[in-house]
Scaffold this active site. Structure first.
Site, short mmCIF file in Angstrom:
data_model
loop_
_atom_site.label_atom_id
_atom_site.label_comp_id
_atom_site.label_asym_id
_atom_site.label_seq_id
_atom_site.Cartn_x
_atom_site.Cartn_y
_atom_site.Cartn_z
N LYS A 105 0.91 -1.25 -0.09
CA LYS A 105 0.03 0.00 -0.03
C LYS A 105 0.97 1.19 0.02
O LYS A 105 1.92 1.30 0.90
CB LYS A 105 -0.90 -0.05 1.30
CG LYS A 105 -1.64 1.19 1.66
CD LYS A 105 -2.77 1.31 1.16
CE LYS A 105 -3.60 2.75 1.19
NZ LYS A 105 -4.34 3.21 0.12
N ASN B 8 -12.89 4.09 -5.59
CA ASN B 8 -12.49 4.09 -4.62
C ASN B 8 -11.95 5.41 -4.28
O ASN B 8 -11.30 6.00 -5.49
CB ASN B 8 -11.41 3.10 -4.00
CG ASN B 8 -10.17 3.29 -4.60
OD1 ASN B 8 -9.49 4.28 -3.79
ND2 ASN B 8 -9.55 2.59 -5.56
N ASN C 190 4.07 6.45 -7.29
CA ASN C 190 2.78 6.77 -7.65
C ASN C 190 2.77 8.15 -8.00
O ASN C 190 3.01 9.07 -7.00
CB ASN C 190 1.87 6.58 -6.35
CG ASN C 190 0.21 7.27 -6.69
OD1 ASN C 190 0.15 7.33 -7.79
ND2 ASN C 190 -0.36 6.91 -5.60
N CYS D 158 -1.03 11.70 -7.87
CA CYS D 158 -1.62 12.61 -7.07
C CYS D 158 -1.00 13.89 -7.23
O CYS D 158 -0.32 14.23 -7.96
CB CYS D 158 -0.98 12.08 -5.37
SG CYS D 158 0.64 11.60 -5.51
N ILE E 222 -2.02 0.14 -15.68
CA ILE E 222 -2.66 1.55 -15.22
C ILE E 222 -3.11 1.87 -13.94
O ILE E 222 -3.60 0.78 -13.30
CB ILE E 222 -3.64 1.82 -16.21
CG1 ILE E 222 -5.12 1.06 -16.19
CG2 ILE E 222 -3.18 1.94 -17.79
CD1 ILE E 222 -6.24 1.36 -17.16
N ASN E 223 -2.83 2.84 -13.37
CA ASN E 223 -3.66 3.31 -12.16
C ASN E 223 -5.04 3.34 -12.34
O ASN E 223 -5.34 3.01 -13.72
CB ASN E 223 -2.84 4.49 -11.72
CG ASN E 223 -3.09 4.76 -10.33
OD1 ASN E 223 -4.04 4.17 -9.39
ND2 ASN E 223 -2.36 5.48 -9.65
N GLY F 261 -7.90 -4.45 -13.95
CA GLY F 261 -8.90 -5.52 -14.14
C GLY F 261 -8.77 -6.96 -14.27
O GLY F 261 -9.39 -7.64 -15.02
#
Lengths: 303, 256
Positions: A44, A68, A126, A129, A190-191, A243
């Site tokens: 995470k 989410n 990441n 953001c 992908i994100n 997915g």
């Protein structure tokens, strides 16, 4: 049969990893699955200091998917190092730490701190953001900002550096080239795709954050197309995700150009998903008489 | 024995309008659930609906586990149509449980609507010793009322429309019970499950009377095991996962 894959200087014993944010810090799933079976555990997303995250409701189910808006809640890098690394070190799997910051300086400081710990084998940045210093633009959607933050982090770490691309852009191949030119050893894609759901009774967005990231089978065709485009644009290894629910999905991602795959939302539906996907991939290789997984990567591009 | 397994439907019968009682046989050796814990059930084989649904554990019997559920969305609509012999993927038992009251404390058990499913194992556990407060919208929405009556020392009922018991919320009944100077039990522990506004009211009443209360919270869940951080509630120590750190919280921990 050779199923080991290389992600920069990092060698994984097999191509199946977990997608950041869907597998906690590994221990949540250790009861269900032998973590030793995984090519890598991607934990995470972490920041220098702990993050509280967004108010609830944080998740909503949509057709074959979920939105989410967790808001990057995490325990912070120090607590992760103290409390979670010792557990992860007992397993024979690679540990890839996903991290983020809200300024270039924070990204750099986080990468430096993570780079001096035993038991962390790679970093996944990441960049989806917001950059608080520059009017909340998203690092990963502006090529100049993305180039700046990736090159700064590249100078701060010698660990294999994976940049996780945001799909919320017009030209994913351009963003891939930018990240690679700035020093990325590999790309994750992908994100989640930014989306929304509205409650027709209250007439308001269902998520407290209004928008959220869409994941699950609903995004798979979009993710595959993006992997396909990235593969044509750059030479570095791609970790494909978006997915993946079963081995057939994973194989599609490999054929599109992925060297490795990450299992995300599927973990929520089946805590054994990642290990079952690995079994399915090796069964497919046996049937197709393929002795090296690398021979499958990008085959869909051949004419 | 893993907490992820296949369960077989033995019975799936309506108990009242829009409420079913589901009996599932679970594999031998599956961990025995504690009062207040829950299971997650996969109601579809395909990807829609995608996520498992969380259900309180109503009873554990020789035959297996029983879940009492209200049909209120796509997941429970599908579940309603499932027949004896159908096999479902199941995760659990999950979450913490209602803690035991100290020896000298009287358990006061409060349920709003389908919240009865969560507290019912407590009513059974404290058979003949607890006072039960049970509120629902109408007389028809009061499930297992006779069972609750038999198992409790005293049962208070309320309905929104006054069709059974007193008219109004069950929190009001609890409030007057605690305010009564002749109330036989000044020293008690409250256990409550129901809609959020009801639990907030119970929390306020408990605090006013200096009584400890435990509430079972609800939020949309994805993983059920504390990984996704989707089902949080705000507590005095930040956001806590309902699935792992809950569903049962001390009422004073929650930031209402």
């Amino acid at each position: 049969m050779d199923i080991a894959v290389r992600i920069g200087s990092l060698e994984l014993k097999n191509p199946v990893m977990t997608a950041s944010g869907t597998f906690g810090y590994g221990e949540e799933y250790a009861e269900f699955m032998d973590l030793n079976k995984l090519g890598a555990v991607v934990v995470k997303g972490l920041s220098l200091t702990p993050k509280e995250g967004n108010p609830p409701p944080r998740i909503v189910e949509t057709a074959s998917g979920m939105l989410n808006a967790i808001g990057l809640q995490n325990i912070g890098i120090e607590r992760f190092i103290q409390e979670k690394i010792p557990f992860l070190r007992t397993y024979d799997t690679k540990v890839i730490v996903n991290f983020f910051g809200d300024s270039v300086a924070e990204y750099v400081a986080a990468a430096e701190r993570l780079s001096c710990e035993e038991g962390i084998h790679g970093l996944e940045m990441n960049i989806s953001c917001p950059n608080k210093q520059k009017g909340w633009c998203i690092f990963g959607t502006d090529p100049r900002v993305a180039a700046e933050v990736v090159s700064a982090v590249r100078k701060a770490t010698r660990l294999p550096l994976i940049v996780k691309l945001s799909p919320n852009v017009t030209d994913i191949a351009l963003m891939a080239r930018v990240a690679v030119d700035a020093g990325a050893d590999a790309l994750s894609a992908i994100n989640t795709l930014t989306g929304m759901a509205i409650d027709i009774r209250t007439k308001r967005p269902k998520l407290a954050n209004r928008t959220g990231g869409l994941s699950g089978p609903a995004i798979k065709p979009v993710a595959l197309r993006m992997i396909y485009e990235i593969f044509s644009a750059v030479k570095v290894p791609i970790i494909g995700m978006g997915g993946i629910m079963n081995a057939d999905d994973a194989i599609e991602f490999i054929l599109a150009g992925s060297s490795a795959v990450a299992v995300g939302t599927a973990n929520f539906i089946n805590p054994l998903a990642a290990s079952e996907i690995l079994e399915g991939i090796t069964a497919y290789m046996k049937t197709e008489k393929i002795d090296n997984i690398a021979h499958l990567t990008g085959v869909a591009h051949e004419t | 024995m893993s907490r992820f397994f296949n369960a077989t439907i033995q019975e799936n019968v309506p108990v009242h309008a829009n409420h079913n009682l589901l009996t599932l046989s679970i594999p031998e050796g599956a961990p025995a659930p504690l009062p207040g814990q829950f299971f997650m059930l996969q109601v579809s084989r395909g990807s829609d609906p995608l996520l498992k649904r969380a259900f309180s554990i109503f009873r554990t019997t020789q035959q297996g586990v029983q879940l009492l559920y209200r049909i209120r969305g796509r997941g429970t609509e599908i579940l309603r149509t499932m027949k004896e012999g159908a096999v479902l993927e199941m995760l659990g038992p999950l979450g913490n449980c209602y803690p035991n009251p100290p020896r000298d404390k009287m358990p006061l058990i409060l349920a709003g609507g389908i919240g009865i499913a969560s507290v019912f194992p407590l009513i059974e556990k404290f058979a003949g010793r607890s006072i039960v407060f049970y509120g629902a919208r109408t007389k028809d929405d009061l499930l297992m009322k006779d069972k609750a009556e038999k198992l409790s020392k005293k049962l208070f009922i309320s309905t929104d429309d006054g069709s059974a018991g007193s008219r109004g919320t069950i929190a009001a009944v609890l409030s007057s019970f605690l305010a009564d100077p002749h109330s036989p039990i000044p020293d008690c522990h409250i256990y409550a499950c129901g809609p959020h506004p009801l639990l907030r009211a119970v929390s306020e009443i408990a605090e006013r009377h200096g009584v400890t209360a435990y509430v079972s919270m609800e939020e949309h869940m994805a993983c059920g095991i504390g990984a996704c951080l989707g089902c949080v509630v705000k507590t005095r120590s930040g956001y806590s996962s309902v699935c792992k750190e809950g569903p049962v919280f001390k009422s004073t921990e929650i930031v209402w």
